[in-house]
Every structure is written in C-alpha cells, then in structure tokens.
Design an enzyme around this catalytic site. Structure first.
Site, PDB file in Angstrom:
ATOM      1  N   GLU A 188       0.716  -1.173  -0.262  1.00 12.96           N
ATOM      2  CA  GLU A 188      -0.090  -0.005   0.158  1.00 12.96           C
ATOM      3  C   GLU A 188       0.778   1.443  -0.054  1.00 12.96           C
ATOM      4  O   GLU A 188       0.243   2.397   0.114  1.00 12.96           O
ATOM      5  CB  GLU A 188      -0.844  -0.069   1.076  1.00 12.96           C
ATOM      6  CG  GLU A 188      -1.839  -1.241   1.179  1.00 12.96           C
ATOM      7  CD  GLU A 188      -2.741  -1.053   2.293  1.00 12.96           C
ATOM      8  OE1 GLU A 188      -3.886  -0.385   2.304  1.00 12.96           O
ATOM      9  OE2 GLU A 188      -2.604  -1.696   3.517  1.00 12.96           O
ATOM     10  N   SER A 208       7.081   4.435   2.701  1.00  6.10           N
ATOM     11  CA  SER A 208       8.006   4.636   1.557  1.00  6.10           C
ATOM     12  C   SER A 208       9.420   4.049   1.672  1.00  6.10           C
ATOM     13  O   SER A 208       9.756   4.148   3.149  1.00  6.10           O
ATOM     14  CB  SER A 208       8.329   6.176   1.519  1.00  6.10           C
ATOM     15  OG  SER A 208       9.293   6.376   0.249  1.00  6.10           O
ATOM     16  N   ASN A 280       9.666   7.013  20.939  1.00  2.70           N
ATOM     17  CA  ASN A 280       9.070   6.862  22.560  1.00  2.70           C
ATOM     18  C   ASN A 280       8.142   8.176  22.658  1.00  2.70           C
ATOM     19  O   ASN A 280       8.505   9.426  22.188  1.00  2.70           O
ATOM     20  CB  ASN A 280      10.155   7.034  23.564  1.00  2.70           C
ATOM     21  CG  ASN A 280       9.776   7.171  25.119  1.00  2.70           C
ATOM     22  OD1 ASN A 280       9.110   7.827  25.498  1.00  2.70           O
ATOM     23  ND2 ASN A 280      10.344   6.181  25.543  1.00  2.70           N
TER      24      ASN A 280
END
Length: 303
Positions: A188, A208, A280
């Site tokens: 996708e 990407s 994080n």
C-alpha cells in the site's frame, strides 16, 4: 561466464525512433543457432497505425545481461525479463536506461511520439485515443500480467517491476522498475527502484522505502520476510526478517536509535531481524526493541 538473453518482439517506430518493444516470450540463454522455430510466435506481423503515425515491426534481439544496455530494444528486453520474473531485481545491468529510453505519450491505443501528438491532437482525439501518461517507462500491465497478482491502479506499476504470485498492490501502492516482491506481500506504499520486499511482508499505506534514485546513494535497501512497515512510515535502511517500523516513523541511515539504552546509528542495525523501531511518546527518542521473532500474518483470503 557471459549471461545472455534473447527474444523476438514487436517494436513501435515513429520515423526512425523506437518508442517501445513488446516481447511476448523473452528467454534466458543464447538464441538457438540454425533453429529459428522460436521466432514463430503468432501475432508478430508488421503493420502501420496511421492514427498514431507509427509502424510496428518485428525485432529479434540477443543481449549480454552483464553489459550496459545499448538500445531501446535492449532495455525493453531487460524490463520484460524482470516483469516475467526470469531475473531478480539488481541482478542485471541497467546502467544508462534513462538516457536510452525516449519520453513517450502512452495512450489507450499504444505509444505516441509527443511531437506527433502535438501536431495531430484533434485528429488523434477524434479517433478516440486518449493519452494516459507521459513518461520514459510504460505501465507493466500493457506488456505483462503476472499470475496470481492483484493491482489496484495499473498506472502505479512500471514495466520492469518484479511481482511474485500472491502480491497485492493496492490503489495507492507504487512499484518502480528493478524492484518488487519475492513472495505474497501487501503493498500500500512505495517500493522504489532497487528495493526488494521479502515474502509475507506488509508495506502500509503511505509508507516509503528509499531507493537509489531518490537520494539513497548506492546502498540497496531490502525488506526481509514477515516485515510490517506501518502507515506513513519510511526506511532508508534494510529491515531484517520479522521487523516492524511503527506508523509515521521515518528511519534513515543516520537516525540516532536507542538500543538497550545505548545510542547507535540506524545503519548499524540495517538488516538485523526481529527489531521493532518506534518513537518514545514521552521522550521523542527513536528506539529499537527486540521482538519475540513472530512474523506478522497477512490475510490469506486477500492474496
């Protein structure tokens, strides 16, 4: 040992310029000497198409796969070999392909020289011919339909893509030439030139993978087996088997990553299996966490 390939195809010529070549059955090895039965594929007779101002005629080509391409006919045979899955991405010489291939107006009736289209636009459109894209590379599906593959938007998969059976390329997915999948995968996101994706991996929406044409240098990025790239993530390093990159996180070679409390560059973790890359949410630091090794599971009914 020299590696050869050969094929007989139909070339589209505008005046003396070759716009494209279709090879229905490309082959590896040397062309048989004294036995031309392999030249006899049906439907390869020459003809003219005055609506596009072109002549279509047969071409017989033998090439050295390790030498640089020398002609449009040569490049198209290499792209067909990739999309027919006779060779793997990064396994043959594709130097100078951009300088060899002409820019073509690709239409629902076949390739057209852009200058001819500008001169004859009214007549061409009255003949029901529509230009669909203008590029050096055509759509793969105008030449090759791989078995067991689904493609949502054909304009987003270039000829020269290598798509293994079971691959699904959704509407927003993109696969460049000399790139693709080695097994059943969900695509996708974007698979750039030179990138290989392993069996069972999921390239999430908007994700990407950096290729050599997009500023990634000469480093070839590989995505291992059972990998998940989350939506809108990106990588400029190889991701090892069963790895995960969380949604929205872009990991380049120089990204500073915390692994077991120690700061390292992401390139030092390139290709290491069973890692989860995440940011994080409290400190903002990029972390690599060791996983149990269990691969992601694709929905088999979609593949």
């Amino acid at each position: 040992m020299t590696r050869f390939a050969y094929g007989r195809g139909l070339a589209t010529l505008y005046r003396d310029k070759v716009l494209d070549v279709w090879y229905p059955i490309p082959r590896l090895g040397e062309a048989p000497v004294g036995d031309e039965r392999w030249l006899g594929e049906a439907g390869l007779e020459p003809y003219r198409d005055d609506n596009r101002g072109v002549v279509i005629e047969p071409r017989t080509v033998q090439i050295d796969l390790d030498a640089a391409p020398t002609s449009v006919e040569d490049v198209y045979l290499r792209l067909h070999l990739l999309s027919h899955q006779l060779v793997l991405p990064n396994s043959i010489n594709l130097d100078r392909v951009f300088s060899i291939l002409p820019i073509v107006a690709w239409s629902n009736a076949g390739p057209i020289d852009p200058g001819f289209w500008s001169e004859r636009r009214v007549q061409i459109q009255r003949a029901g011919i529509q230009v669909q894209l203008v590029d050096r590379f055509p759509r793969m599906t105008d030449y090759v339909l791989p078995d067991g593959v689904r493609i949502g938007d054909a304009s987003r998969v270039r000829l020269g893509a290598h798509l293994a059976s079971g691959t699904v390329v959704m509407h927003e997915g993109f696969v460049n030439y000399n790139a693709g999948t080695l097994g059943a995968s969900m695509v996708e996101g974007r698979i750039s030139q030179g990138v290989i994706v392993g069996d069972g991996s999921d390239i999430g929406g908007g994700a990407s993978i950096m290729g050599t044409l997009s500023g990634g240098g000469k480093e070839r990025v590989e995505i291992g087996k059972g990998v998940l790239l989350g939506a809108n993530s990106g990588v400029g390093i190889s991701i090892g088997d069963n790895g995960i990159v969380e949604a929205g996180l872009y990991v380049t070679a120089g990204t500073k990553v915390l692994l077991a409390g120690e700061e390292v560059k992401a390139v030092d973790l390139s290709g290491i299996p069973n890692l989860l890359f995440r940011r994080n949410s409290v400190t903002g630091a990029v972390e690599a966490i060791e996983r149990s090794g269990k691969a992601i599971e694709l929905n088999e009914s979609l593949h």
